[in-house]
Design a protein around this motif. Structure first.
Motif, PDB file in Angstrom:
ATOM      1  N   ARG A   1      46.257  58.215 -64.292  1.00 37.72           N
ATOM      2  CA  ARG A   1      47.520  58.941 -64.524  1.00 37.72           C
ATOM      3  C   ARG A   1      48.712  58.173 -63.943  1.00 37.72           C
ATOM      4  NH1 ARG A   1      48.021  63.814 -60.845  1.00 37.72           N
ATOM      5  NH2 ARG A   1      48.523  62.080 -59.456  1.00 37.72           N
ATOM      6  N   ASP A   2      48.532  57.640 -62.746  1.00 36.15           N
ATOM      7  CA  ASP A   2      49.640  57.019 -62.028  1.00 36.15           C
ATOM      8  C   ASP A   2      49.880  55.552 -62.383  1.00 36.15           C
ATOM      9  OD1 ASP A   2      49.882  59.466 -60.809  1.00 36.15           O
ATOM     10  OD2 ASP A   2      48.945  58.844 -58.927  1.00 36.15           O
ATOM     11  N   ASN A   3      49.053  54.984 -63.233  1.00 34.23           N
ATOM     12  CA  ASN A   3      49.182  53.561 -63.602  1.00 34.23           C
ATOM     13  C   ASN A   3      49.145  53.362 -65.117  1.00 34.23           C
ATOM     14  OD1 ASN A   3      49.123  52.082 -60.914  1.00 34.23           O
ATOM     15  ND2 ASN A   3      47.382  53.475 -60.740  1.00 34.23           N
ATOM     16  N   PRO A   4      50.131  53.877 -65.826  1.00 35.93           N
ATOM     17  CA  PRO A   4      50.112  53.755 -67.285  1.00 35.93           C
ATOM     18  C   PRO A   4      50.192  52.310 -67.783  1.00 35.93           C
ATOM     19  CG  PRO A   4      52.222  54.603 -66.550  1.00 35.93           C
ATOM     20  CD  PRO A   4      51.316  54.589 -65.350  1.00 35.93           C
ATOM     21  N   GLY A   5      50.760  51.408 -66.996  1.00 39.18           N
ATOM     22  CA  GLY A   5      50.922  50.019 -67.437  1.00 39.18           C
ATOM     23  C   GLY A   5      49.619  49.312 -67.726  1.00 39.18           C
ATOM     24  N   THR A   6      48.538  49.803 -67.126  1.00 38.91           N
ATOM     25  CA  THR A   6      47.220  49.227 -67.391  1.00 38.91           C
ATOM     26  C   THR A   6      46.299  50.260 -68.018  1.00 38.91           C
ATOM     27  OG1 THR A   6      46.543  49.778 -65.133  1.00 38.91           O
ATOM     28  CG2 THR A   6      47.381  47.550 -65.503  1.00 38.91           C
TER      29      THR A   6
ATOM     30  N   ALA B   1      33.534  63.680 -81.443  1.00 38.60           N
ATOM     31  CA  ALA B   1      34.132  62.443 -80.912  1.00 38.60           C
ATOM     32  C   ALA B   1      35.663  62.514 -80.969  1.00 38.60           C
ATOM     33  CB  ALA B   1      33.622  61.234 -81.684  1.00 38.60           C
ATOM     34  N   PHE B   2      36.208  62.977 -82.089  1.00 36.54           N
ATOM     35  CA  PHE B   2      37.667  63.109 -82.197  1.00 36.54           C
ATOM     36  C   PHE B   2      38.196  64.175 -81.229  1.00 36.54           C
ATOM     37  CE2 PHE B   2      37.610  60.861 -86.355  1.00 36.54           C
ATOM     38  CZ  PHE B   2      38.631  59.964 -86.079  1.00 36.54           C
ATOM     39  N   THR B   3      37.438  65.245 -81.065  1.00 32.85           N
ATOM     40  CA  THR B   3      37.845  66.286 -80.125  1.00 32.85           C
ATOM     41  C   THR B   3      37.867  65.730 -78.701  1.00 32.85           C
ATOM     42  OG1 THR B   3      36.885  67.975 -81.578  1.00 32.85           O
ATOM     43  CG2 THR B   3      37.325  68.617 -79.288  1.00 32.85           C
ATOM     44  N   LEU B   4      36.859  64.963 -78.344  1.00 33.16           N
ATOM     45  CA  LEU B   4      36.788  64.362 -77.016  1.00 33.16           C
ATOM     46  C   LEU B   4      37.961  63.398 -76.784  1.00 33.16           C
ATOM     47  CD1 LEU B   4      35.194  63.983 -74.372  1.00 33.16           C
ATOM     48  CD2 LEU B   4      33.908  62.169 -75.543  1.00 33.16           C
ATOM     49  N   LEU B   5      38.228  62.533 -77.760  1.00 32.61           N
ATOM     50  CA  LEU B   5      39.358  61.605 -77.636  1.00 32.61           C
ATOM     51  C   LEU B   5      40.683  62.365 -77.520  1.00 32.61           C
ATOM     52  CD1 LEU B   5      38.343  58.863 -80.230  1.00 32.61           C
ATOM     53  CD2 LEU B   5      38.574  58.552 -77.754  1.00 32.61           C
ATOM     54  N   SER B   6      40.839  63.404 -78.318  1.00 33.22           N
ATOM     55  CA  SER B   6      42.069  64.200 -78.291  1.00 33.22           C
ATOM     56  C   SER B   6      42.232  64.923 -76.960  1.00 33.22           C
ATOM     57  CB  SER B   6      42.064  65.228 -79.420  1.00 33.22           C
ATOM     58  OG  SER B   6      41.996  64.590 -80.671  1.00 33.22           O
ATOM     59  N   LEU B   7      41.149  65.508 -76.489  1.00 25.91           N
ATOM     60  CA  LEU B   7      41.190  66.217 -75.207  1.00 25.91           C
ATOM     61  C   LEU B   7      41.602  65.267 -74.090  1.00 25.91           C
ATOM     62  CD1 LEU B   7      40.410  68.553 -73.201  1.00 25.91           C
ATOM     63  CD2 LEU B   7      38.125  67.549 -73.205  1.00 25.91           C
ATOM     64  N   MET B   8      40.954  64.119 -74.033  1.00 25.37           N
ATOM     65  CA  MET B   8      41.201  63.201 -72.924  1.00 25.37           C
ATOM     66  C   MET B   8      42.600  62.598 -72.973  1.00 25.37           C
ATOM     67  SD  MET B   8      37.387  61.519 -72.584  1.00 25.37           S
ATOM     68  CE  MET B   8      37.920  60.226 -71.482  1.00 25.37           C
ATOM     69  N   SER B   9      43.005  62.097 -74.135  1.00 31.23           N
ATOM     70  CA  SER B   9      44.331  61.470 -74.206  1.00 31.23           C
ATOM     71  C   SER B   9      45.438  62.512 -74.073  1.00 31.23           C
ATOM     72  CB  SER B   9      44.488  60.650 -75.492  1.00 31.23           C
ATOM     73  OG  SER B   9      44.418  61.456 -76.636  1.00 31.23           O
ATOM     74  N   GLY B  10      45.251  63.685 -74.644  1.00 31.19           N
ATOM     75  CA  GLY B  10      46.252  64.741 -74.514  1.00 31.19           C
ATOM     76  C   GLY B  10      46.385  65.238 -73.089  1.00 31.19           C
ATOM     77  N   ALA B  11      45.265  65.425 -72.410  1.00 27.45           N
ATOM     78  CA  ALA B  11      45.312  65.876 -71.014  1.00 27.45           C
ATOM     79  C   ALA B  11      45.984  64.835 -70.134  1.00 27.45           C
ATOM     80  CB  ALA B  11      43.895  66.173 -70.515  1.00 27.45           C
TER      81      ALA B  11
ATOM     82  N   GLN C   1      48.276  62.677 -71.069  1.00 29.49           N
ATOM     83  CA  GLN C   1      49.711  62.742 -71.359  1.00 29.49           C
ATOM     84  C   GLN C   1      50.363  63.924 -70.652  1.00 29.49           C
ATOM     85  OE1 GLN C   1      50.852  62.252 -75.577  1.00 29.49           O
ATOM     86  NE2 GLN C   1      48.773  61.508 -75.907  1.00 29.49           N
ATOM     87  N   LEU C   2      49.732  65.087 -70.726  1.00 31.58           N
ATOM     88  CA  LEU C   2      50.295  66.274 -70.072  1.00 31.58           C
ATOM     89  C   LEU C   2      50.333  66.114 -68.558  1.00 31.58           C
ATOM     90  CD1 LEU C   2      48.678  69.164 -72.146  1.00 31.58           C
ATOM     91  CD2 LEU C   2      51.061  68.370 -72.209  1.00 31.58           C
ATOM     92  N   SER C   3      49.275  65.534 -67.989  1.00 37.80           N
ATOM     93  CA  SER C   3      49.250  65.366 -66.534  1.00 37.80           C
ATOM     94  C   SER C   3      50.359  64.435 -66.063  1.00 37.80           C
ATOM     95  CB  SER C   3      47.882  64.848 -66.072  1.00 37.80           C
ATOM     96  OG  SER C   3      47.699  63.475 -66.385  1.00 37.80           O
ATOM     97  N   ARG C   4      50.761  63.498 -66.915  1.00 38.35           N
ATOM     98  CA  ARG C   4      51.864  62.593 -66.586  1.00 38.35           C
ATOM     99  C   ARG C   4      53.219  63.261 -66.790  1.00 38.35           C
ATOM    100  NH1 ARG C   4      49.337  57.307 -69.657  1.00 38.35           N
ATOM    101  NH2 ARG C   4      48.119  56.535 -67.871  1.00 38.35           N
ATOM    102  N   ALA C   5      53.277  64.220 -67.689  1.00 43.43           N
ATOM    103  CA  ALA C   5      54.564  64.802 -68.069  1.00 43.43           C
ATOM    104  C   ALA C   5      55.043  65.904 -67.134  1.00 43.43           C
ATOM    105  CB  ALA C   5      54.477  65.350 -69.497  1.00 43.43           C
ATOM    106  N   VAL C   6      54.124  66.644 -66.549  1.00 43.75           N
ATOM    107  CA  VAL C   6      54.548  67.791 -65.737  1.00 43.75           C
ATOM    108  C   VAL C   6      55.127  67.347 -64.394  1.00 43.75           C
ATOM    109  CG1 VAL C   6      52.939  69.383 -66.862  1.00 43.75           C
ATOM    110  CG2 VAL C   6      52.226  68.185 -64.780  1.00 43.75           C
ATOM    111  N   ALA C   7      56.074  68.135 -63.872  1.00 49.20           N
ATOM    112  CA  ALA C   7      56.738  67.822 -62.599  1.00 49.20           C
ATOM    113  C   ALA C   7      55.985  68.388 -61.400  1.00 49.20           C
ATOM    114  CB  ALA C   7      58.164  68.365 -62.618  1.00 49.20           C
TER     115      ALA C   7
END
Length: 194
Positions: A97-102, A151-161, A163-169
């Motif tokens: 979460r804290d290292n999006p550059g890699t 497989a698509f559900t797993l990819l969506s869950l992981m990438s979406g979560a 993104q959300l974990s990075r977005a919230v304050a």
């Protein structure tokens, strides 16, 4: 002036590596060619001897980082369920979460790719499908269509979560999002290759 064989390819790789980091950290639109070339230790004018446009660089960077991610995914999946559980734990972690550059290009690029030209979106789509096919092939139960859906559900869950974990304050909410997603993802892979 003549340069040693392979130098142009090495320089191109440096540009792509610099772009991969900056695009993931700042977003494609926020990164200018001049700054990117400076990061790669090159002059702005040299960019066009490697790429006809920034969009070509975006597409090539995207496919390169997704190919690298795919190779690591293949390696981990070869370890069976333990490898997949490690992927989940690492993906849905504070460190990622804290290292999006890699980090994962799916989580970093998806929102922006939706606004890119069709050729770039098609390249992204092809790589995403390839990831899903690799994951689906290792589920041990259910028909092929159901394994692909999972497989698509797993990819969506992981990438979406991610993104959300990075977005919230709220740091506590961010941690909760990651924890819930980890638990759900681990439940989803219970029928994965042992």
């Amino acid at each position: 002036m003549r340069y040693e064989k392979g130098r142009k390819d090495q320089t191109r790789r440096r540009i792509i590596d610099a772009a991969a980091k900056r695009f993931r950290e700042e977003g494609v639109e926020a990164v200018g060619v001049a700054g990117l070339m400076a990061d790669a230790g090159l002059t702005h004018g040299g960019f066009y001897s490697h790429f006809p446009s920034k969009e070509h660089l975006v597409r090539e960077t995207l496919t390169t980082v997704l190919d690298r991610r795919h190779a690591r995914l293949e390696e981990s999946i070869a370890s069976g369920r333990a490898g997949v559980e490690t992927i989940i734990a690492n993906y849905l972690s504070r460190n990622h979460r804290d290292n999006p550059g890699t980090g994962c290009p799916l989580a970093c690029f998806a929102g922006e790719i939706a606004r890119r030209p069709n050729e770039t979106r098609t390249a992204f789509t092809d790589k995403l499908k390839r990831h899903a096919e690799l994951i689906a092939a290792h589920f041990t139960s259910g028909p092929e269509a159901e394994r692909e859906k999972t497989a698509f559900t797993l990819l969506s869950l992981m990438s979406g979560a991610l993104q959300l974990s990075r977005a919230v304050a709220d740091p506590d909410l961010s941690e909760t999002i990651l924890a819930i997603a980890r638990q759900s993802a681990l439940e989803m892979v219970k029928d994965f290759t042992n």
